[in-house]
Scaffold this motif. Sequence first.
Motif, PDB file in Angstrom:
ATOM      1  N   THR A   4      36.722  -6.218 -23.755  1.00  0.00           N
ATOM      2  CA  THR A   4      35.855  -5.889 -22.636  1.00  0.00           C
ATOM      3  C   THR A   4      35.168  -7.165 -22.204  1.00  0.00           C
ATOM      4  O   THR A   4      34.561  -7.856 -23.032  1.00  0.00           O
ATOM      5  CB  THR A   4      34.769  -4.861 -23.049  1.00  0.00           C
ATOM      6  N   LYS A   6      32.559  -9.719 -20.921  1.00  0.00           N
ATOM      7  CA  LYS A   6      31.102  -9.772 -21.015  1.00  0.00           C
ATOM      8  C   LYS A   6      30.489 -10.509 -19.822  1.00  0.00           C
ATOM      9  O   LYS A   6      29.282 -10.619 -19.710  1.00  0.00           O
ATOM     10  CB  LYS A   6      30.676 -10.468 -22.314  1.00  0.00           C
ATOM     11  N   LYS A   8      30.803 -11.037 -15.487  1.00  0.00           N
ATOM     12  CA  LYS A   8      31.378 -10.503 -14.249  1.00  0.00           C
ATOM     13  C   LYS A   8      32.021 -11.632 -13.439  1.00  0.00           C
ATOM     14  O   LYS A   8      33.080 -11.459 -12.839  1.00  0.00           O
ATOM     15  CB  LYS A   8      30.241  -9.846 -13.446  1.00  0.00           C
ATOM     16  N   ARG A   9      31.369 -12.773 -13.454  1.00  0.00           N
ATOM     17  CA  ARG A   9      31.888 -13.897 -12.651  1.00  0.00           C
ATOM     18  C   ARG A   9      31.776 -15.196 -13.448  1.00  0.00           C
ATOM     19  O   ARG A   9      30.700 -15.529 -13.938  1.00  0.00           O
ATOM     20  CB  ARG A   9      31.110 -14.009 -11.339  1.00  0.00           C
ATOM     21  N   GLY A  46      39.008  -7.621 -15.021  1.00  0.00           N
ATOM     22  CA  GLY A  46      38.049  -7.354 -13.947  1.00  0.00           C
ATOM     23  C   GLY A  46      37.062  -8.478 -13.723  1.00  0.00           C
ATOM     24  O   GLY A  46      36.053  -8.304 -13.021  1.00  0.00           O
ATOM     25  N   VAL A  47      37.332  -9.640 -14.325  1.00  0.00           N
ATOM     26  CA  VAL A  47      36.407 -10.766 -14.176  1.00  0.00           C
ATOM     27  C   VAL A  47      36.729 -11.514 -12.881  1.00  0.00           C
ATOM     28  O   VAL A  47      37.894 -11.706 -12.539  1.00  0.00           O
ATOM     29  CB  VAL A  47      36.545 -11.740 -15.373  1.00  0.00           C
ATOM     30  N   GLU A  48      35.703 -11.910 -12.169  1.00  0.00           N
ATOM     31  CA  GLU A  48      35.895 -12.733 -10.975  1.00  0.00           C
ATOM     32  C   GLU A  48      35.970 -14.194 -11.427  1.00  0.00           C
ATOM     33  O   GLU A  48      35.044 -14.691 -12.073  1.00  0.00           O
ATOM     34  CB  GLU A  48      34.747 -12.504  -9.996  1.00  0.00           C
ATOM     35  N   GLU A 125      34.484 -11.553  -4.640  1.00  0.00           N
ATOM     36  CA  GLU A 125      34.144 -10.121  -4.627  1.00  0.00           C
ATOM     37  C   GLU A 125      35.393  -9.265  -4.497  1.00  0.00           C
ATOM     38  O   GLU A 125      35.477  -8.158  -5.028  1.00  0.00           O
ATOM     39  CB  GLU A 125      33.229  -9.801  -3.435  1.00  0.00           C
ATOM     40  N   SER A 156      28.019 -18.039 -10.557  1.00  0.00           N
ATOM     41  CA  SER A 156      28.727 -17.700 -11.801  1.00  0.00           C
ATOM     42  C   SER A 156      27.704 -17.551 -12.914  1.00  0.00           C
ATOM     43  O   SER A 156      26.675 -18.226 -12.917  1.00  0.00           O
ATOM     44  CB  SER A 156      29.706 -18.809 -12.179  1.00  0.00           C
ATOM     45  N   GLU A 157      28.026 -16.674 -13.871  1.00  0.00           N
ATOM     46  CA  GLU A 157      27.085 -16.481 -14.977  1.00  0.00           C
ATOM     47  C   GLU A 157      27.225 -17.579 -16.022  1.00  0.00           C
ATOM     48  O   GLU A 157      26.326 -17.818 -16.817  1.00  0.00           O
ATOM     49  CB  GLU A 157      27.366 -15.149 -15.673  1.00  0.00           C
TER      50      GLU A 157
END
Length: 247
Positions: A4, A6, A8-9, A46-48, A125, A156-157
């Motif tokens: 999974t 951790k 998103k971007r 699902g990661v950008e 997106e 970005s994170e």
Amino acid sequence: MSDTAKFKRITLKLSGEALQGKQGFGIDPEVLGTIAQQLAEVVYLGVEVALVIGGGNIFRGLKASAKGMDRTSADYMGMLATVMNAVAMQDALERLGVVTRVLSAIEMKEIAEPYIRRRASRHLEKGRVVIFAAGTGNPYFTTDTAAALRAMEVNSEVLLKATKVDGVYDKDPMKFDDAVRFERLSYLEVLSRSLHVMDATAISLCRENDLPIVVFDMLSPGNICRVVCGDPLGTLVAPDGYERPAR
Ligand code: GTP
């Protein structure tokens, strides 16, 4: 253990040398395919993904300027090298069915879209891998700095810096058997100890904007996915109090 994501971007910085494989120059199609496959796995989670690739496998601006070439000309040639790598990576990813867009900091509309920040965010997106080409478009800046800058611009994170070694060491692990790997560092430690994580401009930019950096080795297949899924690989450079998301 389930995979999974951790984050998103993410923004991933790849060195140009990563693409050259054992041939020591240019692009090894097999290596390119393997890296693209690893990136595809992250996209499927699902990661950008935003990508910045260096150009050192084709041309090293600093080396050329050390040998007498005008620094600005040498840096522009280095930027052009990154465009070649970006187009090669686009091709490799799209052959795997991953939708991509190459955005260039130097306008060359026949080859790539011009870099427009809001457009880059929109592509991300929509789940497209955005490959940033031509560095920052300015000489005297490295592709590491371009990666830090773009990572911040698209929110970005984390900035993932993929290298040949599995993190940051107190001395060169290729030369010293007793080199010790850091699990975590502050930006200031990187700067004051002159640890070769990224150049000082890139580190300062990340420091000023609290952008965490993970330095890890991407030679082991699956490592990009593992980092994204929270495995504590490599070395974290982050603000005090930042906790890396874990599995
Ligand atoms: P949306 O606006 O979300 O539909 O994004 P899009 O990228 O699909 O739309 P657009 O119609 O702008 O782009 C269609 C294709 O043309 C994509 O593959 C883009 O990368 C490409 N493209 C768009 N602008 C340029 C450009 O200036 N130069 C080059 N070489 N390709 C471009």
